[in-house]
Design an enzyme around this catalytic site. Structure first.
Site, short mmCIF file in Angstrom:
data_model
loop_
_atom_site.label_atom_id
_atom_site.label_comp_id
_atom_site.label_asym_id
_atom_site.label_seq_id
_atom_site.Cartn_x
_atom_site.Cartn_y
_atom_site.Cartn_z
N ASP A 63 0.87 -1.18 0.00
CA ASP A 63 0.00 0.00 0.00
C ASP A 63 0.91 1.23 0.00
OD1 ASP A 63 -1.71 2.10 0.44
OD2 ASP A 63 -2.62 1.28 2.26
N ASN A 90 3.43 5.42 -11.09
CA ASN A 90 2.33 5.31 -12.04
C ASN A 90 0.97 5.17 -11.36
OD1 ASN A 90 0.89 4.37 -14.63
ND2 ASN A 90 0.70 2.61 -13.26
N TYR A 157 -8.66 15.08 -8.28
CA TYR A 157 -7.70 14.51 -9.22
C TYR A 157 -6.87 15.61 -9.88
CZ TYR A 157 -6.02 11.52 -13.05
OH TYR A 157 -5.25 10.82 -13.95
N LYS A 161 -2.81 15.98 -9.39
CA LYS A 161 -1.92 15.87 -10.54
C LYS A 161 -1.14 17.16 -10.78
CE LYS A 161 -2.69 11.59 -11.74
NZ LYS A 161 -1.62 10.58 -11.57
N ALA A 190 -7.06 8.71 -21.48
CA ALA A 190 -6.46 7.41 -21.76
C ALA A 190 -7.42 6.29 -21.41
CB ALA A 190 -5.16 7.25 -20.99
N THR A 192 -7.87 3.48 -19.67
CA THR A 192 -7.38 2.71 -18.54
C THR A 192 -8.56 2.36 -17.63
OG1 THR A 192 -6.98 4.64 -17.14
CG2 THR A 192 -5.20 3.97 -18.64
#
Length: 265
Positions: A63, A90, A157, A161, A190, A192
């Protein structure tokens, strides 16, 4: 391009998406890849695929938001494999509620912990060794939400970022003359697994024209395998065609709103 033979590359979020593809590419270039994530079964599957391809991989569940867990894994890597040469931050997470009017504090904290605080903790753990050897590469996957935040990614988010992009620029400005390469990758929309959590998950035909995980992995591979004298400080990896996201944004606006939101406005 340089070979990664003999190099140790630690990759977070390696169980799927960009992390999986990055691990496979770096292993093909000769790196010993350490796969970090929360799901042991997924990591084991990636490890098996890399070994079947002739590469070297080690799955280590952790974690990354837990500082003690980070220390445990890094100690194990140093003891069993050696010092980390390449760190790829990532792993990412987004909130289910995107509008800051309704965003629960706990979701805000969780998104910042994964996307920003964990990057700091992992970087702090590997930095002394890299600076001591006067060489090392840290790659962090940020997002174009860092420069164009909106309800598509959400308030938490975008803030996380942007914060991690700033942190990576700090590392570049501070330690480049000590041999550290700090690289930020900013993917556009993307395809994902994180898309599955959106208020309106994009359809398959929409995902087909997005950036694919292997596209971002190829960019990371390029940055890592260039000679140490060269740093690709920041890379934008965006879809050639930009889709209309206005409907998605409007749907996202009301997610998490109380039933009487209209009367409160």
């Amino acid at each position: 391009m340089t070979t990664l033979a003999g190099k140790i590359a630690l990759i977070t979020g390696a169980g799927s998406g960009m992390g999986l593809k990055t691990a496979q590419l770096l292993a093909r270039d000769g790196a010993t890849v350490v796969l970090i994530g929360r799901r042991q079964e997924a990591l084991d599957s990636v490890e098996d695929s890399i070994r079947a391809d002739g590469g070297i991989a080690h799955a280590m569940r952790a974690d990354i938001t837990d500082a003690d867990d980070v220390t445990r894994v890094l100690d194990r890597v140093r003891t069993e494999l050696g010092p980390v040469d390449v760190l790829v931050n990532n792993a990412g997470s987004s909130s289910s509620v995107l509008n800051p009017q309704w965003l629960p504090h706990e979701e805000w904290r969780q998104v910042l912990e994964v996307n920003l605080t964990a990057v700091f903790q992992l970087t702090q753990a590997v930095l002394p060794g890299m600076l001591g050897r006067s060489t090392g590469t840290i790659v962090t996957v940020s997002s174009l939400a860092a420069v164009n935040p909106n309800l598509l990614g959400g308030a938490a988010y975008g803030a996380a970022k942007a914060g991690v992009r700033n942190f990576m620029t700090f590392l570049h400005n501070t330690f480049r003359n000590q041999g550290l390469r700090a690289i930020t990758v900013l993917p556009g929309e993307a395809d994902t697994p994180i898309l599955d959590n959106r208020a309106r998950p994009p359809a398959e035909e929409e995902r087909a024209s997005m950036v694919q995980p292997e596209d971002v992995a190829e960019a990371i591979r390029l940055a890592v395998t260039l000679p140490q004298r060269v740093v690709l400080q920041e890379m934008v990896v965006a879809p050639t065609r930009q889709r209309d996201t206005s409907t998605d944004i409007e749907i996202s606006r009301g997610v998490g709103a109380p039933a009487d939101a209209a009367t409160q406005a």
